[in-house]
Design a protein around this motif. Structure first.
Motif, PDB file in Angstrom:
ATOM      1  N   LEU A 122      -2.178  10.327  -5.119  1.00  0.00           N
ATOM      2  CA  LEU A 122      -2.767   8.808  -4.851  1.00  0.00           C
ATOM      3  C   LEU A 122      -2.227   7.693  -3.854  1.00  0.00           C
ATOM      4  CD1 LEU A 122      -2.106   7.653  -8.493  1.00  0.00           C
ATOM      5  CD2 LEU A 122      -4.428   8.034  -7.652  1.00  0.00           C
ATOM      6  N   ILE A 123      -2.524   7.227  -3.126  1.00  0.00           N
ATOM      7  CA  ILE A 123      -2.822   6.356  -2.468  1.00  0.00           C
ATOM      8  C   ILE A 123      -2.539   4.847  -2.731  1.00  0.00           C
ATOM      9  CG2 ILE A 123      -3.527   5.487   0.096  1.00  0.00           C
ATOM     10  CD1 ILE A 123      -5.199   7.917   0.478  1.00  0.00           C
ATOM     11  N   ASP A 124      -1.436   4.151  -2.264  1.00  0.00           N
ATOM     12  CA  ASP A 124      -1.019   3.011  -2.974  1.00  0.00           C
ATOM     13  C   ASP A 124      -0.984   2.337  -1.653  1.00  0.00           C
ATOM     14  OD1 ASP A 124       0.042   0.651  -4.436  1.00  0.00           O
ATOM     15  OD2 ASP A 124       1.901   1.736  -4.400  1.00  0.00           O
ATOM     16  N   ALA A 125      -1.754   1.623  -0.646  1.00  0.00           N
ATOM     17  CA  ALA A 125      -1.664   0.453   0.402  1.00  0.00           C
ATOM     18  C   ALA A 125      -1.707  -0.549  -0.406  1.00  0.00           C
ATOM     19  CB  ALA A 125      -2.985   1.394   1.316  1.00  0.00           C
ATOM     20  N   TRP A 126      -0.677  -1.294   0.718  1.00  0.00           N
ATOM     21  CA  TRP A 126      -0.838  -2.609   0.907  1.00  0.00           C
ATOM     22  C   TRP A 126      -0.739  -2.849   2.085  1.00  0.00           C
ATOM     23  CZ3 TRP A 126      -1.109  -5.408  -3.968  1.00  0.00           C
ATOM     24  CH2 TRP A 126      -1.103  -5.082  -4.820  1.00  0.00           C
ATOM     25  N   LEU A 127      -2.105  -3.688   2.948  1.00  0.00           N
ATOM     26  CA  LEU A 127      -1.646  -3.507   4.084  1.00  0.00           C
ATOM     27  C   LEU A 127      -2.629  -4.982   4.705  1.00  0.00           C
ATOM     28  CD1 LEU A 127      -3.970  -0.817   4.936  1.00  0.00           C
ATOM     29  CD2 LEU A 127      -1.116  -0.677   4.989  1.00  0.00           C
ATOM     30  N   ASP A 128      -2.192  -5.576   3.799  1.00  0.00           N
ATOM     31  CA  ASP A 128      -2.299  -7.424   3.581  1.00  0.00           C
ATOM     32  C   ASP A 128      -1.263  -8.015   3.500  1.00  0.00           C
ATOM     33  OD1 ASP A 128      -3.572  -7.312   1.034  1.00  0.00           O
ATOM     34  OD2 ASP A 128      -5.372  -7.988   1.376  1.00  0.00           O
ATOM     35  N   ARG A 129      -0.770  -7.693   3.738  1.00  0.00           N
ATOM     36  CA  ARG A 129       0.693  -8.628   3.403  1.00  0.00           C
ATOM     37  C   ARG A 129       1.432  -8.960   4.480  1.00  0.00           C
ATOM     38  NH1 ARG A 129       3.520  -5.102  -1.987  1.00  0.00           N
ATOM     39  NH2 ARG A 129       5.233  -7.063  -1.359  1.00  0.00           N
ATOM     40  N   PRO A 130       3.136  -9.621   4.685  1.00  0.00           N
ATOM     41  CA  PRO A 130       3.733  -9.622   5.663  1.00  0.00           C
ATOM     42  C   PRO A 130       4.153  -8.356   6.642  1.00  0.00           C
ATOM     43  CG  PRO A 130       4.181 -11.673   3.931  1.00  0.00           C
ATOM     44  CD  PRO A 130       2.594 -10.552   3.152  1.00  0.00           C
ATOM     45  N   HIS A 131       4.518  -8.067   5.307  1.00  0.00           N
ATOM     46  CA  HIS A 131       5.494  -6.667   5.417  1.00  0.00           C
ATOM     47  C   HIS A 131       4.283  -5.243   4.276  1.00  0.00           C
ATOM     48  CE1 HIS A 131       8.401  -8.665   7.471  1.00  0.00           C
ATOM     49  NE2 HIS A 131       8.682  -9.626   6.161  1.00  0.00           N
ATOM     50  N   PRO A 132       3.481  -4.749   5.364  1.00  0.00           N
ATOM     51  CA  PRO A 132       2.443  -4.180   4.962  1.00  0.00           C
ATOM     52  C   PRO A 132       2.718  -2.234   4.785  1.00  0.00           C
ATOM     53  CG  PRO A 132       2.403  -4.212   7.211  1.00  0.00           C
ATOM     54  CD  PRO A 132       3.128  -5.364   6.668  1.00  0.00           C
ATOM     55  N   TYR A 133       3.258  -1.962   3.533  1.00  0.00           N
ATOM     56  CA  TYR A 133       3.258  -0.326   3.601  1.00  0.00           C
ATOM     57  C   TYR A 133       2.000   0.322   2.664  1.00  0.00           C
ATOM     58  CZ  TYR A 133       4.380  -1.068  -1.754  1.00  0.00           C
ATOM     59  OH  TYR A 133       3.998  -2.033  -3.083  1.00  0.00           O
ATOM     60  N   LEU A 134       2.518   2.165   2.698  1.00  0.00           N
ATOM     61  CA  LEU A 134       1.198   2.671   2.086  1.00  0.00           C
ATOM     62  C   LEU A 134       2.230   3.764   1.531  1.00  0.00           C
ATOM     63  CD1 LEU A 134      -1.893   4.003   3.942  1.00  0.00           C
ATOM     64  CD2 LEU A 134       0.280   5.360   2.947  1.00  0.00           C
ATOM     65  N   ARG A 135       1.952   4.367   0.525  1.00  0.00           N
ATOM     66  CA  ARG A 135       2.306   5.125  -0.285  1.00  0.00           C
ATOM     67  C   ARG A 135       1.272   6.385  -0.612  1.00  0.00           C
ATOM     68  NH1 ARG A 135       6.111   2.633  -5.056  1.00  0.00           N
ATOM     69  NH2 ARG A 135       3.973   2.331  -5.507  1.00  0.00           N
ATOM     70  N   ILE A 136       1.946   7.332  -0.466  1.00  0.00           N
ATOM     71  CA  ILE A 136       0.842   8.715  -0.940  1.00  0.00           C
ATOM     72  C   ILE A 136       2.403   9.005  -2.538  1.00  0.00           C
ATOM     73  CG2 ILE A 136       0.554  10.877  -0.945  1.00  0.00           C
ATOM     74  CD1 ILE A 136       0.336  10.059   1.977  1.00  0.00           C
ATOM     75  N   LEU A 137       1.422   9.122  -3.721  1.00  0.00           N
ATOM     76  CA  LEU A 137       1.538   9.102  -4.951  1.00  0.00           C
ATOM     77  C   LEU A 137       1.567  10.589  -5.612  1.00  0.00           C
ATOM     78  CD1 LEU A 137       1.610   5.696  -6.305  1.00  0.00           C
ATOM     79  CD2 LEU A 137       3.551   6.195  -4.900  1.00  0.00           C
ATOM     80  N   HIS A 138       2.396  10.841  -6.229  1.00  0.00           N
ATOM     81  CA  HIS A 138       1.389  12.357  -7.313  1.00  0.00           C
ATOM     82  C   HIS A 138       1.284  12.430  -8.350  1.00  0.00           C
ATOM     83  CE1 HIS A 138       1.966  16.269  -9.791  1.00  0.00           C
ATOM     84  NE2 HIS A 138       2.192  16.672  -8.264  1.00  0.00           N
TER      85      HIS A 138
END
Length: 78
Positions: A4-20
């Motif tokens: 799964l891709i968990d992406a929070w890109l529209d935040r002051p400190h964006p991040y993207l995680r790849i989860l099993h």
């Protein structure tokens, strides 16, 4: 394996995680600097993140993993 891709890109400190998908284990994390680098290289397309096409998402996850591994192999800056 399914991810799964968990992406929070529209935040002051964006991040993207790849989860099993089955375990919820975090397999990779891309933070602000890495995401910026991907965007600058043209390797992060926001349209791909919102795609429902399995082949598009599979290729995206593959490329994100490759980017993470390549970045981890770089010599430390300084």
């Amino acid at each position: 394996m399914t991810y799964l891709i968990d992406a929070w890109l529209d935040r002051p400190h964006p991040y993207l995680r790849i989860l099993h998908r089955e375990t919820g284990e975090v397999c990779a994390v891309l933070k602000e600097g890495a995401l910026e680098e991907l965007r600058d290289q043209g390797d992060l397309d926001l349209a791909e993140l919102s795609s429902s096409e399995p082949l598009v998402l599979k290729e995206l996850v593959r490329n994100l993993f490759l980017f993470c591994f390549a970045r981890a192999l770089r010599p430390p800056e300084g």
